[in-house]
Design a protein around this motif. Structure first.
Motif, PDB file in Angstrom:
ATOM      1  N   ASP A   1       0.839  -1.029  -0.190  1.00  0.00           N
ATOM      2  CA  ASP A   1      -0.067   0.109  -0.053  1.00  0.00           C
ATOM      3  C   ASP A   1       0.938   1.201   0.026  1.00  0.00           C
ATOM      4  N   MET A   2       1.998   1.316   0.681  1.00  0.00           N
ATOM      5  CA  MET A   2       2.993   2.396   0.723  1.00  0.00           C
ATOM      6  C   MET A   2       3.342   2.483  -0.496  1.00  0.00           C
ATOM      7  N   MET A   3       3.925   1.674  -1.186  1.00  0.00           N
ATOM      8  CA  MET A   3       4.475   1.610  -2.264  1.00  0.00           C
ATOM      9  C   MET A   3       3.680   2.137  -3.494  1.00  0.00           C
ATOM     10  N   SER A   4       2.511   1.801  -3.462  1.00  0.00           N
ATOM     11  CA  SER A   4       1.631   2.119  -4.485  1.00  0.00           C
ATOM     12  C   SER A   4       1.168   3.563  -4.452  1.00  0.00           C
ATOM     13  N   SER A   5       0.999   3.800  -3.110  1.00  0.00           N
ATOM     14  CA  SER A   5       0.688   5.378  -2.982  1.00  0.00           C
ATOM     15  C   SER A   5       1.943   6.450  -3.046  1.00  0.00           C
ATOM     16  N   GLY A   6       3.050   5.944  -2.919  1.00  0.00           N
ATOM     17  CA  GLY A   6       4.287   6.664  -3.067  1.00  0.00           C
ATOM     18  C   GLY A   6       4.629   7.454  -1.758  1.00  0.00           C
ATOM     19  N   THR A   7       4.096   6.882  -0.497  1.00  0.00           N
ATOM     20  CA  THR A   7       4.265   7.478   0.607  1.00  0.00           C
ATOM     21  C   THR A   7       5.906   7.247   1.332  1.00  0.00           C
ATOM     22  N   LEU A   8       6.437   6.206   0.680  1.00  0.00           N
ATOM     23  CA  LEU A   8       8.002   6.038   1.122  1.00  0.00           C
ATOM     24  C   LEU A   8       8.836   6.964   0.626  1.00  0.00           C
ATOM     25  N   THR A   9       9.805   7.083   1.679  1.00  0.00           N
ATOM     26  CA  THR A   9      10.793   8.020   1.651  1.00  0.00           C
ATOM     27  C   THR A   9      11.720   7.416   0.409  1.00  0.00           C
ATOM     28  N   PRO A  10      12.893   8.104  -0.113  1.00  0.00           N
ATOM     29  CA  PRO A  10      13.843   7.166  -0.870  1.00  0.00           C
ATOM     30  C   PRO A  10      14.717   6.322  -0.066  1.00  0.00           C
ATOM     31  N   ALA A  11      14.949   6.838   1.390  1.00  0.00           N
ATOM     32  CA  ALA A  11      15.597   5.767   2.297  1.00  0.00           C
ATOM     33  C   ALA A  11      14.874   4.592   2.487  1.00  0.00           C
ATOM     34  N   GLU A  12      13.570   4.755   2.628  1.00  0.00           N
ATOM     35  CA  GLU A  12      12.466   3.904   3.060  1.00  0.00           C
ATOM     36  C   GLU A  12      12.556   2.681   1.847  1.00  0.00           C
ATOM     37  N   GLN A  13      12.286   3.446   0.588  1.00  0.00           N
ATOM     38  CA  GLN A  13      12.566   2.769  -0.581  1.00  0.00           C
ATOM     39  C   GLN A  13      13.560   1.739  -0.599  1.00  0.00           C
ATOM     40  N   LYS A  14      14.802   2.209  -0.385  1.00  0.00           N
ATOM     41  CA  LYS A  14      16.177   1.544  -0.555  1.00  0.00           C
ATOM     42  C   LYS A  14      16.039   0.248   0.691  1.00  0.00           C
ATOM     43  N   VAL A  15      15.468   0.594   1.800  1.00  0.00           N
ATOM     44  CA  VAL A  15      15.370  -0.791   2.311  1.00  0.00           C
ATOM     45  C   VAL A  15      14.325  -1.718   1.903  1.00  0.00           C
ATOM     46  N   VAL A  16      13.373  -1.359   1.453  1.00  0.00           N
ATOM     47  CA  VAL A  16      12.426  -2.386   0.699  1.00  0.00           C
ATOM     48  C   VAL A  16      13.100  -2.938  -0.373  1.00  0.00           C
ATOM     49  N   GLU A  17      13.992  -2.298  -0.954  1.00  0.00           N
ATOM     50  CA  GLU A  17      14.458  -2.855  -2.225  1.00  0.00           C
ATOM     51  C   GLU A  17      15.405  -3.688  -1.553  1.00  0.00           C
ATOM     52  N   PHE A  18      16.278  -3.581  -0.734  1.00  0.00           N
ATOM     53  CA  PHE A  18      17.184  -4.318   0.054  1.00  0.00           C
ATOM     54  C   PHE A  18      16.662  -5.709   0.426  1.00  0.00           C
ATOM     55  N   ASN A  19      15.397  -5.582   1.170  1.00  0.00           N
ATOM     56  CA  ASN A  19      14.796  -6.692   1.643  1.00  0.00           C
ATOM     57  C   ASN A  19      14.265  -7.790   0.335  1.00  0.00           C
ATOM     58  N   ILE A  20      13.688  -7.139  -0.539  1.00  0.00           N
ATOM     59  CA  ILE A  20      13.128  -7.598  -1.630  1.00  0.00           C
ATOM     60  C   ILE A  20      14.321  -8.768  -2.287  1.00  0.00           C
ATOM     61  N   ALA A  21      15.553  -8.086  -2.432  1.00  0.00           N
ATOM     62  CA  ALA A  21      16.896  -8.664  -2.974  1.00  0.00           C
ATOM     63  C   ALA A  21      17.119  -9.622  -1.980  1.00  0.00           C
ATOM     64  N   SER A  22      16.760  -9.803  -0.744  1.00  0.00           N
ATOM     65  CA  SER A  22      17.170 -10.599   0.218  1.00  0.00           C
ATOM     66  C   SER A  22      15.995 -11.827   0.540  1.00  0.00           C
ATOM     67  N   GLY A  23      14.858 -11.816  -0.184  1.00  0.00           N
ATOM     68  CA  GLY A  23      13.688 -12.576  -0.293  1.00  0.00           C
ATOM     69  C   GLY A  23      13.113 -12.226   1.043  1.00  0.00           C
TER      70      GLY A  23
END
Length: 253
Positions: free
Chosen positions: A99-121
């Protein structure tokens, strides 16, 4: 409550070490599909910081490469669900991230953490944030589903077993608080612990020297080394921190 759950809770409450407790809990959570866990707790939170990471209680069965990056490289500072846990109590579905990703409410730093988690499974799961009576203390656990598990399957498991899972994690959290936990390089020697215990009992340097059969200079040395080990400035702080870590008044095996 099922007999299996009752037996498990009894085992938890009787665990004599954090290592045994954590092994039992990781095994149990895996039966619900959560094969990777990370638990964190601090007693030194302030309005602007979670305190020194060296003082955190961190337990995890994630790959060390993941936890090293998440903690040591400071990803936790910007993790959306860590932020949620600091502001809330209870359980939170990771569906909130979509929901946060689709609504664009993540900050660039938060987006980076989400991408790190996705890459880590680390893509599907639940976070449980524990209630505390102290404004300086906070604990939470992230329950990560097996790689490739969609969040919809996690929701189905939670719909059936969520209350039991929250109960088990709450009990694990309370049990952890009662067991000795020594962060790296903060272990006290027997003499340092004994000297701090007598200070905690209100004894003077002269009293402690007489009780321990040592000189006052030696007692002061033990207390200084205890302060150094615990990374604090005063003996009062050392007593408090050692008590928090359950390093004082410990029954010898």
């Amino acid at each position: 409550m099922t007999p299996v759950l009752r037996r498990y809770l009894i085992e938890l409450t009787q665990a004599e070490s954090i290592e045994l407790l954590w092994a039992l809990h990781c095994e149990r959570m895996a039966t619900y599909g959560f094969d990777r866990l990370i638990y964190g707790f601090t007693r030194f939170r302030t309005a602007s910081s979670l305190g020194d990471p060296n003082d955190f209680v961190i337990l995890s069965n994630h790959d060390p490469a993941y936890t090293d990056a998440f903690i040591s490289e400071g990803h936790y500072h910007h993790a959306p669900l860590v932020k949620w846990a600091l502001e809330n109590d209870g359980a939170c579905s990771w569906a909130i991230l979509a929901d946060m990703m689709s609504s664009g409410t993540l900050t660039p730093a938060e987006q980076k953490v989400v991408e790190f988690n996705i890459a880590s499974g680390v893509t599907a799961g639940y976070t449980v944030s524990f209630r505390s009576v102290s404004k300086r203390a906070k604990g939470a656990i992230a329950l990560t589903a097996r790689r490739g598990t969609p969040q919809s399957e996690v929701e189905a498991v939670w719909s059936e077993h969520g209350d039991d899972i929250v109960l088990m994690n709450n009990i694990v959290h309370l049990k952890i608080l009662s067991l000795p936990y020594t962060p790296p390089n903060q272990a006290l020697t027997k003499r340092q612990r004994e000297a701090l215990e007598w200070v905690g009992d209100g004894k003077t340097m002269q009293d402690i020297a007489q009780i321990m059969g040592l000189t006052q200079a030696t007692i002061e040395k033990h207390l200084r080394l205890a302060r150094d080990a615990l990374n604090v400035e005063t003996t009062a702080q050392a007593v408090l921190k050692a008590a928090f870590q359950n390093q004082m008044f410990v029954l010898e095996a």
